[in-house]
Design an enzyme around this catalytic site. Structure first.
Site, mmCIF file in Angstrom:
data_model
loop_
_atom_site.group_PDB
_atom_site.id
_atom_site.type_symbol
_atom_site.label_atom_id
_atom_site.label_comp_id
_atom_site.label_asym_id
_atom_site.label_seq_id
_atom_site.Cartn_x
_atom_site.Cartn_y
_atom_site.Cartn_z
ATOM 1 C CE LYS A 79 42.926 37.387 36.411
ATOM 2 N NZ LYS A 79 43.136 37.240 37.872
ATOM 3 C CB SER A 154 45.934 39.923 38.706
ATOM 4 O OG SER A 154 45.172 38.753 38.995
ATOM 5 C CB SER A 178 43.536 38.562 41.763
ATOM 6 O OG SER A 178 44.866 38.984 41.766
HETATM 7 N N1 GLN Z 1 48.438 40.848 44.486
HETATM 8 C C1 GLN Z 1 48.514 39.424 44.499
HETATM 9 C C2 GLN Z 1 49.783 38.970 43.812
HETATM 10 O O1 GLN Z 1 50.364 39.759 43.130
HETATM 11 C C3 GLN Z 1 47.282 38.943 43.782
HETATM 12 C C4 GLN Z 1 47.405 37.703 43.024
HETATM 13 C C5 GLN Z 1 46.124 37.099 42.610
HETATM 14 O O2 GLN Z 1 45.184 36.996 43.400
HETATM 15 N N2 GLN Z 1 46.109 36.586 41.401
HETATM 16 O O3 GLN Z 1 50.210 37.870 43.979
#
Ligand code: GLN
Length: 491
Positions: A79, A154, A178
């Site tokens: 990532k 994400s 995420s």
């Molecule tokens: N959907 C969550 C957010 O937007 C996920 C974030 C994450 O785990 N990086 O904060």
């Protein structure tokens, strides 16, 4: 079968037997990237040249009889918020376009020491803020099971790469779901370790009390292998815990028949797609056949988790993202009239809408007049949510639940409605607030052919139990390892 379609476990064994070389495996993965990644869009940066050198080095290491690990010679993707020395690390943001870190994140140096091949950097929502990868400043990533749908987020690049076989496995990060949510959307395994299990050194911070790095893989065995390489104490991250790393892979086949499995009522509430519910309930029945005991449990503060998370995560983000000022890293606006104007223009032009929204929310929650009403209150509710888990774990070893209320949604469906995007995190973020380990394992498909994930949650640092239960379920259910039919491919 093409080498790129193999699991990490299988390739590890075939490399051990000398049936294939790392160079062959790596070439196969890059052939696959060339064939399908223009369609899927998982990669932001493809690092073929260096990867081939690393593959040759891995083969040489074997020939020389040096120490071999399960990832020696295996092509893995990262990532794009994991710092990689000399290789672009953008966090999906214009703010860091072109930024090349001076050093590797601890997980990256562990992979390198273990002899892994790094294929490149994977797309993500800007600074990991989002649930669809639509917030990337650079490009969309498509769900390999249905190109009109999002891969989740994400870590959407990390999960789409594993699903489309453009990496054998990848690393993602999970601050509020995420890893697990995009894993469930893409039909792969995604695991969030306990907070503190894996070093965050060199992970570009979003919300430091929640962020955790974890594996995205084709199977549970692969997750156990990869976690074994990246887990463990790191003196460069004071929140990483100095506890021994178990033999996760070696423990997978241990019995689960005396385990007590809780099913939290609040995770099966209104808004849960009936096909998702049916698949997860069927998964529970299959697990019950192993002799594990199921019981209904309650996590009464679940309803407050979304509000709590979006106050705390944004507060921490507003502080962490203060460092992007046009001076130290990446993007700097031109034509500024003095220093303050340069800060203002750099941040206005460098950040996307969602990141700006979070910085404003977080700054507000931390501001003098509102700190007690919002930030402090959210911290108190975080404690209540953690206590809910403590109570149910007094009588249960693991919990089973859905990962996301719905399967993958279409591009554009939620991106202009931030609240509905936030609400879809309800089943993943309580785990982050409580710092627990959890995993998403494929548990079926909808009638329309979209993958569904089953979530297993364990006690802090009980990764061994978590993976063992997930592995047994996976063996019974048999949904892992399926591949989507990408456009243009022969049936
Ligand atoms: N959907 C969550 C957010 O937007 C996920 C974030 C994450 O785990 N990086 O904060």
């Amino acid at each position: 079968m093409e080498l790129y379609n193999c699991s990490l476990e299988e390739l590890w064994q075939r490399l051990e037997k000398g049936e294939v070389s790392s160079l062959e495996v790596t070439r196969s993965v890059f052939k696959r990237i060339a064939e399908v990644d223009e369609t899927v869009g998982a990669y932001l940066e493809i690092d073929e040249k260096r990867a081939l050198v690393q593959a040759e080095a891995a083969d040489e290491r074997r020939r020389q009889g040096q120490e071999i690990t399960p990832v020696t010679g295996i092509p893995l993707g990262l990532k794009d918020l994991l710092s990689t020395a000399g290789l672009k690390t953008t966090c999906g943001s214009k703010m860091l376009a072109g930024y090349r870190p001076e050093y590797d994140a601890t997980v990256v140096s562990r992979l390198r020491e273990a002899g892994a091949v790094i294929t490149g950097k994977l797309n993500m929502d800007e600074f990991a803020m989002g649930s669809s990868t639509e917030n990337s400043s650079f490009k969309p990533t498509r769900n390999p099971w249905d190109l009109k749908r999002v891969p989740g987020g994400s870590s959407g690049g990390s999960t789409a790469a594993v699903a489309s076989a453009t990496a054998i496995a990848t690393l993602g990060s999970d601050t509020g779901g995420s890893i697990r949510q995009p894993a469930s959307f893409c039909g792969v395994v995604g695991m969030k370790p306990t907070y503190g299990r894996v070093s965050r050194y060199g992970l570009v911070a979003f919300a430091s009390s929640l962020d955790q790095i974890g594996p995205v893989t084709l199977t549970v065995a692969d997750a156990a292998l990869l976690l074994g390489v990246i887990a463990g104490h790191d003196e460069r991250d004071s929140t990483s815990v100095d506890l021994p790393v178990a033999d996760y892979y070696g423990g997978l086949k241990n019995e689960i028949k005396d385990l007590r499995i809780g099913v939290p009522a609040e995770y099966f509430g209104a808004g849960l797609d009936p096909e998702v519910e049916a698949a997860v309930r069927l998964g529970c029945r299959q697990m019950a056949a192993t002799g594990a005991r199921f019981e209904d449990v309650s996590l009464p503060h679940t309803d407050y988790a979304v509000a709590t998370y979006y106050l705390l995560a944004t507060a921490e983000a507003s502080s962490n993202l203060a460092r992007y000022d046009g001076v130290k890293y990446g993007f700097r606006a031109e034509d500024a009239d003095g220093l303050i104007d340069m800060y203002r223009k750099t941040r206005a032009q460098g950040f996307g809408d969602e990141v700006k929204r979070r910085i404003m929310l977080g700054t507000y929650a931390l501001s003098a007049g509102y700190y007690d009403a919002y930030y402090r209150k959210a911290q108190q509710v975080r404690t209540l949510i953690t206590r809910d888990f403590d109570k149910v774990f007094a009588g249960c070893d693991v919990l089973v639940a859905p990962v996301c209320p719905t399967p993958a949604f279409a591009f554009g469906e939620k991106v202009d409605d931030p609240l509905s995007m936030y609400l879809s995190d309800i089943l993943t973020i309580p785990v982050n607030l409580a710092g627990l380990p959890a995993i998403s394992v494929p548990c079926g498909f909808t009638k329309a052919g979209l993958p569904i994930g089953l979530q297993i949650i364990a006690k802090p640092f009980a990764e061994e139990t978590l993976l063992k239960v997930a592995w047994h379920y996976e063996q019974m259910a048999g949904w892992s390892g399926r591949r989507p039919q990408l456009a243009g491919e022969a049936v």
